[in-house]
Motif scaffolding. Sequence first.
Motif, mmCIF file in Angstrom:
data_model
loop_
_atom_site.group_PDB
_atom_site.id
_atom_site.type_symbol
_atom_site.label_atom_id
_atom_site.label_comp_id
_atom_site.label_asym_id
_atom_site.label_seq_id
_atom_site.Cartn_x
_atom_site.Cartn_y
_atom_site.Cartn_z
ATOM 1 N N GLY A 181 17.395 -4.233 -22.899
ATOM 2 C CA GLY A 181 17.767 -3.313 -21.823
ATOM 3 C C GLY A 181 16.590 -2.716 -21.067
ATOM 4 O O GLY A 181 16.783 -1.891 -20.176
ATOM 5 N N TYR A 182 15.365 -3.119 -21.402
ATOM 6 C CA TYR A 182 14.187 -2.565 -20.718
ATOM 7 C C TYR A 182 13.786 -3.436 -19.525
ATOM 8 O O TYR A 182 14.124 -4.612 -19.452
ATOM 9 C CB TYR A 182 13.001 -2.466 -21.696
ATOM 10 N N GLY A 183 13.027 -2.828 -18.634
ATOM 11 C CA GLY A 183 12.408 -3.573 -17.552
ATOM 12 C C GLY A 183 10.994 -3.954 -17.975
ATOM 13 O O GLY A 183 10.390 -3.292 -18.832
ATOM 14 N N THR A 184 10.489 -5.029 -17.365
ATOM 15 C CA THR A 184 9.139 -5.502 -17.722
ATOM 16 C C THR A 184 8.370 -5.929 -16.473
ATOM 17 O O THR A 184 8.965 -6.302 -15.457
ATOM 18 C CB THR A 184 9.206 -6.734 -18.664
ATOM 19 N N MET A 185 7.071 -5.892 -16.592
ATOM 20 C CA MET A 185 6.203 -6.428 -15.539
ATOM 21 C C MET A 185 4.969 -7.032 -16.209
ATOM 22 O O MET A 185 4.253 -6.337 -16.931
ATOM 23 C CB MET A 185 5.790 -5.282 -14.610
ATOM 24 N N TRP A 186 4.773 -8.300 -15.969
ATOM 25 C CA TRP A 186 3.622 -9.039 -16.545
ATOM 26 C C TRP A 186 2.462 -8.881 -15.588
ATOM 27 O O TRP A 186 2.566 -9.245 -14.410
ATOM 28 C CB TRP A 186 4.036 -10.494 -16.701
ATOM 29 N N ARG A 187 1.357 -8.320 -16.080
ATOM 30 C CA ARG A 187 0.178 -8.157 -15.239
ATOM 31 C C ARG A 187 -1.041 -8.770 -15.924
ATOM 32 O O ARG A 187 -1.097 -8.821 -17.156
ATOM 33 C CB ARG A 187 -0.111 -6.670 -14.970
ATOM 34 N N TYR A 227 6.173 -14.655 -22.561
ATOM 35 C CA TYR A 227 7.463 -14.714 -21.854
ATOM 36 C C TYR A 227 8.609 -14.363 -22.802
ATOM 37 O O TYR A 227 9.551 -13.637 -22.436
ATOM 38 C CB TYR A 227 7.651 -16.100 -21.239
ATOM 39 N N ALA A 228 8.519 -14.853 -24.042
ATOM 40 C CA ALA A 228 9.574 -14.545 -25.022
ATOM 41 C C ALA A 228 9.634 -13.040 -25.291
ATOM 42 O O ALA A 228 10.719 -12.456 -25.400
ATOM 43 C CB ALA A 228 9.327 -15.326 -26.312
ATOM 44 N N VAL A 229 8.469 -12.427 -25.376
ATOM 45 C CA VAL A 229 8.411 -10.969 -25.565
ATOM 46 C C VAL A 229 9.094 -10.269 -24.383
ATOM 47 O O VAL A 229 9.882 -9.332 -24.564
ATOM 48 C CB VAL A 229 6.922 -10.536 -25.673
ATOM 49 N N SER A 230 8.787 -10.738 -23.164
ATOM 50 C CA SER A 230 9.382 -10.138 -21.963
ATOM 51 C C SER A 230 10.903 -10.297 -21.976
ATOM 52 O O SER A 230 11.631 -9.354 -21.663
ATOM 53 C CB SER A 230 8.877 -10.809 -20.688
ATOM 54 N N LEU A 231 11.340 -11.500 -22.318
ATOM 55 C CA LEU A 231 12.786 -11.741 -22.341
ATOM 56 C C LEU A 231 13.462 -10.862 -23.385
ATOM 57 O O LEU A 231 14.532 -10.296 -23.144
ATOM 58 C CB LEU A 231 13.075 -13.223 -22.637
ATOM 59 N N ALA A 232 12.832 -10.725 -24.544
ATOM 60 C CA ALA A 232 13.414 -9.888 -25.601
ATOM 61 C C ALA A 232 13.503 -8.441 -25.126
ATOM 62 O O ALA A 232 14.509 -7.759 -25.359
ATOM 63 C CB ALA A 232 12.574 -9.996 -26.883
ATOM 64 N N ALA A 233 12.471 -7.984 -24.428
ATOM 65 C CA ALA A 233 12.493 -6.610 -23.919
ATOM 66 C C ALA A 233 13.648 -6.441 -22.929
ATOM 67 O O ALA A 233 14.368 -5.440 -22.954
ATOM 68 C CB ALA A 233 11.162 -6.274 -23.249
ATOM 69 N N ASN A 234 13.832 -7.439 -22.065
ATOM 70 C CA ASN A 234 14.951 -7.392 -21.116
ATOM 71 C C ASN A 234 16.286 -7.422 -21.851
ATOM 72 O O ASN A 234 17.228 -6.711 -21.477
ATOM 73 C CB ASN A 234 14.851 -8.535 -20.104
ATOM 74 N N ALA A 235 16.366 -8.230 -22.901
ATOM 75 C CA ALA A 235 17.602 -8.312 -23.685
ATOM 76 C C ALA A 235 17.920 -6.961 -24.327
ATOM 77 O O ALA A 235 19.091 -6.614 -24.519
ATOM 78 C CB ALA A 235 17.478 -9.390 -24.760
ATOM 79 N N GLY A 259 -1.398 -11.798 -21.013
ATOM 80 C CA GLY A 259 -0.563 -10.896 -20.207
ATOM 81 C C GLY A 259 -0.591 -9.492 -20.763
ATOM 82 O O GLY A 259 -0.594 -9.300 -21.981
ATOM 83 N N PHE A 260 -0.675 -8.531 -19.847
ATOM 84 C CA PHE A 260 -0.377 -7.155 -20.218
ATOM 85 C C PHE A 260 1.091 -6.980 -19.826
ATOM 86 O O PHE A 260 1.403 -6.919 -18.624
ATOM 87 C CB PHE A 260 -1.234 -6.166 -19.419
ATOM 88 N N ILE A 261 1.973 -6.946 -20.799
ATOM 89 C CA ILE A 261 3.395 -6.827 -20.483
ATOM 90 C C ILE A 261 3.750 -5.334 -20.482
ATOM 91 O O ILE A 261 3.773 -4.699 -21.535
ATOM 92 C CB ILE A 261 4.280 -7.605 -21.497
ATOM 93 N N TYR A 262 3.968 -4.811 -19.284
ATOM 94 C CA TYR A 262 4.357 -3.406 -19.129
ATOM 95 C C TYR A 262 5.861 -3.327 -19.390
ATOM 96 O O TYR A 262 6.641 -4.116 -18.817
ATOM 97 C CB TYR A 262 4.044 -2.917 -17.712
ATOM 98 N N ILE A 263 6.259 -2.387 -20.229
ATOM 99 C CA ILE A 263 7.660 -2.320 -20.657
ATOM 100 C C ILE A 263 8.152 -0.872 -20.643
ATOM 101 O O ILE A 263 7.459 0.031 -21.119
ATOM 102 C CB ILE A 263 7.812 -2.903 -22.094
ATOM 103 N N GLY A 264 9.329 -0.664 -20.094
ATOM 104 C CA GLY A 264 9.914 0.678 -20.099
ATOM 105 C C GLY A 264 11.294 0.664 -19.468
ATOM 106 O O GLY A 264 11.859 -0.397 -19.178
ATOM 107 N N THR A 265 11.800 1.854 -19.254
ATOM 108 C CA THR A 265 13.118 1.990 -18.619
ATOM 109 C C THR A 265 12.958 1.833 -17.106
ATOM 110 O O THR A 265 12.068 2.442 -16.509
ATOM 111 C CB THR A 265 13.718 3.373 -18.967
ATOM 112 N N ARG A 266 13.819 1.009 -16.529
ATOM 113 C CA ARG A 266 13.720 0.746 -15.081
ATOM 114 C C ARG A 266 13.972 2.031 -14.287
ATOM 115 O O ARG A 266 14.917 2.766 -14.579
ATOM 116 C CB ARG A 266 14.759 -0.285 -14.651
ATOM 117 N N GLU A 267 13.149 2.231 -13.265
ATOM 118 C CA GLU A 267 13.333 3.368 -12.372
ATOM 119 C C GLU A 267 13.537 2.799 -10.973
ATOM 120 O O GLU A 267 12.797 1.903 -10.559
ATOM 121 C CB GLU A 267 12.069 4.229 -12.420
ATOM 122 N N GLY A 268 14.522 3.317 -10.239
ATOM 123 C CA GLY A 268 14.766 2.829 -8.882
ATOM 124 C C GLY A 268 15.566 1.543 -8.888
ATOM 125 O O GLY A 268 15.901 1.000 -9.945
#
Length: 188
Positions: free
Chosen positions: A132-138, A122-130, A162-171
């Motif tokens: 500016g990236y979007g994330t999806m935990w799968r 979760y911390a990794v996901s939050l850092a990615a969001n911080a 978790g496989f944390i998918y990370i990238g630039t948000r689309e849509g």
Amino acid sequence: MLNNNTDTLALLQTRNSHARLTEPGPTREEIEMMVAAGMRAPDHGLLRPWRFVAIEGEARARFANVLVESNKLLDISDEAKLQKAEKAPLRAPLILAVLLAYQDHPKIDRNEQIGSAAAAAYAVSLAANALGYGTMWRTGAYAMDPHVIGALGGKESDEVIGFIYIGTREGPEKPLPELDRSDFLSFF
Ligand SMILES: Cc1cc2nc3c(=O)[nH]c(=O)nc-3n(C[C@H](O)[C@H](O)[C@H](O)COP(=O)(O)O)c2cc1C
């Protein structure tokens, strides 16, 4: 970049997942920053029961091969399923796999170590969001698959938290759900 507590609270209160993720993905330096956040997860006994494996660029095709092999090892030959496996890692520029690196311990059981590794994810996901990236935990069946875990460097007793998918948000972004906090919070 976040620079004050108001930003931090806003990030925590408004984070949401984003399934459609595209280039550009995080740089190596940004990946290091995310992992630095993950490594500050609370950790009973300081076991560090987590490992991070970054799968980016060309490595995603190698990882797709691992997923296809894992289907074949399970005697799954359904063409649609194999094609799905081949495409799955391409859903984002980066997958940060967070593994539970389980350690047999007299006091700190598996549940506690899973809690720690999940906090790290979760911390990794939050850092990615911080950043500016979007994330999806799968997760899904691959997360518990010994062939996949072994390919990621894990032991038999490990699993992918978790496989944390990370990238630039689309849509467009999803609206945040409207939940009544009183359904979840009481004061004893
Ligand atoms: C342990 C865990 C495993 C998850 N696995 C999946 C998954 O395999 N596929 C999926 O679509 N969502 C999965 N999710 C849920 C999404 O990451 C996401 O949280 C959910 O779609 C709700 O969106 P939100 O995070 O924006 O509230 C998982 C979440 C957690 C915590």
